[in-house]
Write a protein that holds these residues in place. Structure first.
Motif, PDB file in Angstrom:
ATOM      1  N   GLY A   1       6.466  51.415  37.745  1.00  0.00           N
ATOM      2  CA  GLY A   1       7.548  50.443  37.745  1.00  0.00           C
ATOM      3  C   GLY A   1       7.059  49.166  38.365  1.00  0.00           C
ATOM      4  N   TYR A   2       7.876  48.137  38.251  1.00  0.00           N
ATOM      5  CA  TYR A   2       7.511  46.848  38.833  1.00  0.00           C
ATOM      6  C   TYR A   2       8.765  46.093  39.236  1.00  0.00           C
ATOM      7  CZ  TYR A   2       8.747  44.472  34.458  1.00  0.00           C
ATOM      8  OH  TYR A   2       9.429  43.981  33.377  1.00  0.00           O
ATOM      9  N   ALA A   3       8.567  45.127  40.113  1.00  0.00           N
ATOM     10  CA  ALA A   3       9.663  44.281  40.572  1.00  0.00           C
ATOM     11  C   ALA A   3       9.093  42.932  40.950  1.00  0.00           C
ATOM     12  CB  ALA A   3      10.359  44.902  41.782  1.00  0.00           C
ATOM     13  N   TYR A   4       9.904  41.922  40.761  1.00  0.00           N
ATOM     14  CA  TYR A   4       9.497  40.585  41.195  1.00  0.00           C
ATOM     15  C   TYR A   4      10.734  39.794  41.557  1.00  0.00           C
ATOM     16  CZ  TYR A   4      10.784  39.130  36.458  1.00  0.00           C
ATOM     17  OH  TYR A   4      11.469  38.910  35.287  1.00  0.00           O
ATOM     18  N   ALA A   5      10.507  38.711  42.268  1.00  0.00           N
ATOM     19  CA  ALA A   5      11.568  37.765  42.573  1.00  0.00           C
ATOM     20  C   ALA A   5      11.064  36.387  42.214  1.00  0.00           C
ATOM     21  CB  ALA A   5      11.956  37.830  44.050  1.00  0.00           C
ATOM     22  N   GLY A   6      11.924  35.623  41.607  1.00  0.00           N
ATOM     23  CA  GLY A   6      11.576  34.263  41.227  1.00  0.00           C
ATOM     24  C   GLY A   6      12.721  33.335  41.531  1.00  0.00           C
ATOM     25  N   PRO A   7      12.569  32.094  41.178  1.00  0.00           N
ATOM     26  CA  PRO A   7      13.630  31.117  41.466  1.00  0.00           C
ATOM     27  C   PRO A   7      14.955  31.517  40.812  1.00  0.00           C
ATOM     28  CG  PRO A   7      11.654  30.018  40.648  1.00  0.00           C
ATOM     29  CD  PRO A   7      11.450  31.489  40.462  1.00  0.00           C
ATOM     30  N   TYR A   8      16.028  31.401  41.562  1.00  0.00           N
ATOM     31  CA  TYR A   8      17.356  31.677  41.012  1.00  0.00           C
ATOM     32  C   TYR A   8      17.728  30.623  39.972  1.00  0.00           C
ATOM     33  CZ  TYR A   8      22.446  31.809  40.740  1.00  0.00           C
ATOM     34  OH  TYR A   8      23.739  31.821  40.287  1.00  0.00           O
ATOM     35  N   ARG A   9      17.484  29.385  40.299  1.00  0.00           N
ATOM     36  CA  ARG A   9      17.717  28.258  39.396  1.00  0.00           C
ATOM     37  C   ARG A   9      16.644  27.200  39.679  1.00  0.00           C
ATOM     38  NH1 ARG A   9      23.752  27.374  37.758  1.00  0.00           N
ATOM     39  NH2 ARG A   9      24.236  29.532  37.229  1.00  0.00           N
ATOM     40  N   PRO A  10      16.393  26.308  38.715  1.00  0.00           N
ATOM     41  CA  PRO A  10      15.274  25.364  38.898  1.00  0.00           C
ATOM     42  C   PRO A  10      15.551  24.161  39.805  1.00  0.00           C
ATOM     43  CG  PRO A  10      16.256  25.086  36.729  1.00  0.00           C
ATOM     44  CD  PRO A  10      16.919  26.287  37.358  1.00  0.00           C
TER      45      PRO A  10
ATOM     46  N   SER B   1      14.238  41.147  39.850  1.00  0.00           N
ATOM     47  CA  SER B   1      14.168  42.014  38.670  1.00  0.00           C
ATOM     48  C   SER B   1      13.418  43.278  39.063  1.00  0.00           C
ATOM     49  CB  SER B   1      13.412  41.329  37.531  1.00  0.00           C
ATOM     50  OG  SER B   1      14.154  40.258  37.009  1.00  0.00           O
ATOM     51  N   VAL B   2      13.938  44.421  38.635  1.00  0.00           N
ATOM     52  CA  VAL B   2      13.319  45.719  38.924  1.00  0.00           C
ATOM     53  C   VAL B   2      13.377  46.555  37.652  1.00  0.00           C
ATOM     54  CG1 VAL B   2      13.402  47.818  40.339  1.00  0.00           C
ATOM     55  CG2 VAL B   2      14.162  45.637  41.315  1.00  0.00           C
ATOM     56  N   TYR B   3      12.236  47.066  37.225  1.00  0.00           N
ATOM     57  CA  TYR B   3      12.166  47.927  36.042  1.00  0.00           C
ATOM     58  C   TYR B   3      11.286  49.124  36.342  1.00  0.00           C
ATOM     59  CZ  TYR B   3      14.359  44.221  33.369  1.00  0.00           C
ATOM     60  OH  TYR B   3      15.245  43.288  32.922  1.00  0.00           O
ATOM     61  N   VAL B   4      11.754  50.305  35.937  1.00  0.00           N
ATOM     62  CA  VAL B   4      11.018  51.550  36.167  1.00  0.00           C
ATOM     63  C   VAL B   4      10.720  52.205  34.820  1.00  0.00           C
ATOM     64  CG1 VAL B   4      11.148  53.850  37.247  1.00  0.00           C
ATOM     65  CG2 VAL B   4      12.096  51.847  38.430  1.00  0.00           C
ATOM     66  N   ASP B   5       9.528  52.757  34.703  1.00  0.00           N
ATOM     67  CA  ASP B   5       9.149  53.499  33.510  1.00  0.00           C
ATOM     68  C   ASP B   5      10.172  54.620  33.309  1.00  0.00           C
ATOM     69  OD1 ASP B   5       7.896  55.569  31.829  1.00  0.00           O
ATOM     70  OD2 ASP B   5       6.059  54.412  32.094  1.00  0.00           O
ATOM     71  N   PRO B   6      10.701  54.786  32.096  1.00  0.00           N
ATOM     72  CA  PRO B   6      11.721  55.813  31.892  1.00  0.00           C
ATOM     73  C   PRO B   6      11.235  57.226  32.225  1.00  0.00           C
ATOM     74  CG  PRO B   6      10.978  54.920  29.789  1.00  0.00           C
ATOM     75  CD  PRO B   6      10.397  54.051  30.873  1.00  0.00           C
ATOM     76  N   ALA B   7       9.945  57.463  32.155  1.00  0.00           N
ATOM     77  CA  ALA B   7       9.405  58.788  32.489  1.00  0.00           C
ATOM     78  C   ALA B   7       9.321  59.010  34.001  1.00  0.00           C
ATOM     79  CB  ALA B   7       8.022  58.967  31.866  1.00  0.00           C
TER      80      ALA B   7
END
Length: 165
Positions: A66-75, A86-92
């Protein structure tokens, strides 16, 4: 099985792209309708890490789970102390605490870098896993923007949550 959370590297991006593509193509967490290719994911990674934003992976035996990052909310400059996560995990690999570990470390790194707020913009009110994760990590409900996205013939909400650092 155990896993570690560490800063992402360019060599992780094949796995990151694969995980994200799965979520774009099969779910509603992302409002993207076409999964970005590796070149685009690399460009995004370089922009974020080049800007000093945290970008993490969870790894077990060399496999990215899985991975996660944080970036600018607005420019605009007044938002410079506020992030969007944002956080995403491999479905497995779901159900192992990977999302919680990634988000916890992301919060720590954001705090250490002097950011003041993290905003979660969660795709769809039905995304109970992400909403529950953010609540468990101290995010407060801030509102729901109803029917703001159309994906796969379905109108989707954006759920807004916020964590003061």
């Amino acid at each position: 099985m155990t896993f570690t959370v560490r800063p992402a590297r360019a060599g992780d991006l094949d796995s990151v792209q694969r995980i994200y593509a799965h979520h774009v193509e099969t779910g509603f967490a992302s409002f993207e309708e076409v999964a970005p290719d590796l070149a685009e994911m690399t460009r995004r990674f370089e922009v974020l890490t080049g800007g000093g934003f945290p970008y993490l992976v969870a790894e077990d035996g060399g496999a990215v789970l899985g991975y996660a990052y944080a970036g600018p909310y607005r420019p605009r400059s007044a938002y410079r102390f506020t992030l969007e996560d944002s956080v995403y995990v491999d479905p497995a690999a779901t159900g192992r605490g990977i999302g919680r570990a990634l988000l916890g470390r992301l919060i720590e790194e954001a705090r250490a870098k002097g950011f003041r707020q993290i905003v979660a913009v969660i795709g769809d009110s039905g995304n109970v896993a992400s909403i529950g994760l953010h609540r468990a990590m101290g995010f407060a409900d801030r509102g729901v923007l109803e029917n703001v996205g159309l994906k796969k013939g379905r109108w989707l909400d954006s759920v807004l949550m916020q964590l003061a650092l």
